[in-house]
Design a protein around this motif. Structure first.
Motif, PDB file in Angstrom:
ATOM      1  N   ARG A   1      22.865  31.845 -20.359  1.00  6.58           N
ATOM      2  CA  ARG A   1      22.292  32.061 -21.610  1.00  6.58           C
ATOM      3  C   ARG A   1      20.511  31.672 -21.612  1.00  6.58           C
TER       4      ARG A   1
ATOM      5  N   LYS B   1      28.842  36.350 -21.256  1.00 10.24           N
ATOM      6  CA  LYS B   1      28.242  36.317 -22.654  1.00 10.24           C
ATOM      7  C   LYS B   1      29.530  35.134 -23.417  1.00 10.24           C
ATOM      8  N   VAL B   2      28.880  34.209 -24.581  1.00  8.33           N
ATOM      9  CA  VAL B   2      29.781  34.050 -25.541  1.00  8.33           C
ATOM     10  C   VAL B   2      29.909  35.004 -26.214  1.00  8.33           C
ATOM     11  N   ASP B   3      29.577  35.710 -27.031  1.00 11.11           N
ATOM     12  CA  ASP B   3      29.707  37.184 -27.821  1.00 11.11           C
ATOM     13  C   ASP B   3      30.322  37.726 -26.589  1.00 11.11           C
ATOM     14  N   GLU B   4      30.611  38.020 -25.742  1.00  8.30           N
ATOM     15  CA  GLU B   4      31.006  39.221 -25.396  1.00  8.30           C
ATOM     16  C   GLU B   4      32.980  38.517 -24.690  1.00  8.30           C
TER      17      GLU B   4
ATOM     18  N   ARG C   1      34.149  36.758 -26.796  1.00  9.49           N
ATOM     19  CA  ARG C   1      34.761  36.268 -28.242  1.00  9.49           C
ATOM     20  C   ARG C   1      35.279  37.453 -28.680  1.00  9.49           C
ATOM     21  N   TYR C   2      34.337  38.640 -28.460  1.00  4.49           N
ATOM     22  CA  TYR C   2      34.673  39.838 -28.727  1.00  4.49           C
ATOM     23  C   TYR C   2      36.101  40.785 -28.507  1.00  4.49           C
TER      24      TYR C   2
ATOM     25  N   ASP D   1      28.992  24.587 -26.448  1.00  2.08           N
ATOM     26  CA  ASP D   1      27.963  24.385 -27.400  1.00  2.08           C
ATOM     27  C   ASP D   1      27.208  23.109 -27.354  1.00  2.08           C
TER      28      ASP D   1
ATOM     29  N   LYS E   1      24.836  27.376 -29.045  1.00  2.00           N
ATOM     30  CA  LYS E   1      25.606  28.539 -28.996  1.00  2.00           C
ATOM     31  C   LYS E   1      26.141  28.862 -27.821  1.00  2.00           C
TER      32      LYS E   1
ATOM     33  N   GLU F   1      37.951  26.790 -25.415  1.00  2.60           N
ATOM     34  CA  GLU F   1      37.454  28.223 -24.493  1.00  2.60           C
ATOM     35  C   GLU F   1      37.485  27.815 -22.966  1.00  2.60           C
TER      36      GLU F   1
END
Length: 320
Positions: free
Chosen positions: A192, A211-214, A216-217, A247, A261, A267
């Motif tokens: 990131r 990526k982290v958001d992906e 988690r989503y 993070d 982030k 994880e």
């Protein structure tokens, strides 16, 4: 015949821009001691000789700082990793800065010259610079460029001396002539913080970055399963875990290039353990713990040890 875990301790930090990651291994061991764990007494280990004293030398190259010494360090790590694999050990490499991951990956390729290596690079950074593109000259941002054998010359920013060019060519050919990994066999988790030159490489080489958001989503297990399918043709796998993938606000700033982030340790444990279940993993590496930068005592090393201790039973059940 099963494999025995061997800890390879590589206390080198000369590829980094900030001193202190050479103390990361000792910080992890102190974390174990403080938790009354005998982890570091349970396994064979080997210390890799370092060149840390060269930090006092005048830099010969501004585009690849201390490259002649990083080259030698990577050769040392390559030799130890290859020998360990050849002797049927499972190497867990504990390193200072990330530059020597090139040595680790070179050693794996030297041990498996005819096989495809799948690389899981768990990191906040892409590490895709070369001496021709690096804004800092710090080689811990270059190991994958060397492993891929791609200098990204279309984004060249730096003039490189003949001596640096020669050392860099030698780095790209440690252990095994040519690339150690193909772009399609390299997968990022958590990257990131990149520069434009790296973004162009990721796009050109079509490197997948979860990526982290992906994660988690879409779901961690779903993303790792998909990633494993992408490298299903690879006979062996290598996991490189840079603690800055976590993070810095949740864990700590105890690493040379902290980025917010990121993942949490649970994880990371889940990602690594799912990859281990393929029974194809031949080496795991932990890098970039820097206790001198930790504002929460020894928190980063404690968290790194938490990850190490959590994945080891799975490594043992699969390999031993």
């Amino acid at each position: 015949m099963g494999k025995t875990i061997k800890l390879i301790k590589n206390r080198s930090d000369i590829g980094a821009g900030t001193r202190g990651s050479d103390l990361g291994i000792d910080a992890i061991e102190i974390a174990a001691i403080n938790q009354n764990s005998d982890y570091f007494n349970r396994f064979l280990f080997e210390d890799v000789k370092t060149h840390n004293e060269t930090i006092y030398d005048k830099d010969r190259s501004s585009s690849a700082k201390r490259i002649e010494h990083v080259l030698e360090q990577c050769i040392r790590v390559n030799n130890v990793v290859k020998q360990s694999i050849d002797e049927n050990y499972f190497p867990i490499v504990l390193s200072g800065d990330h530059s020597s991951a090139l040595g680790t990956l070179s050693g794996i390729k030297a041990a498996f010259p005819e096989q495809n290596i799948g690389v899981f690079w768990i990191d906040a950074h892409a590490d895709l610079h070369s001496p021709y593109t690096s804004p800092s000259g710090n080689i811990h941002g270059m190991p994958l460029s060397a492993a891929l054998g791609d200098d990204n010359l279309s984004c060249q920013n730096n003039e490189v001396t003949p001596e640096t060019h020669q050392d860099w060519e030698e780095m790209k050919n440690i252990g095994h002539q040519g690339p150690k990994v193909l772009p399609e066999n390299l997968i990022y988790f958590g990257v990131r913080d990149t520069e434009e030159e790296e973004d162009k490489q990721i796009e050109k080489l079509k490197i997948k970055n979860y990526k982290v958001d992906e994660v988690r989503y879409r779901g961690l297990q779903t993303c790792v399963t998909e990633a494993l399918a992408k490298v299903a043709h690879c006979e062996v796998l290598y996991i490189s875990f840079d603690v800055d993938s976590m993070d810095c606000d949740m864990i700590s700033y105890g690493t040379g290039t902290p980025v917010a982030k990121g993942f949490d340790q649970y994880e990371i444990i889940a990602i690594i353990n799912q990859i281990i279940q393929t029974k194809k993993v031949v080496c795991v590496e932990f890098v970039e713990v820097n206790p001198l930068l930790d504002t929460k005592g020894n928190k980063m090393a404690e968290t790194a040890f938490e990850v190490l201790e959590a994945i080891t039973p799975n490594l043992m059940s699969v390999n031993l």
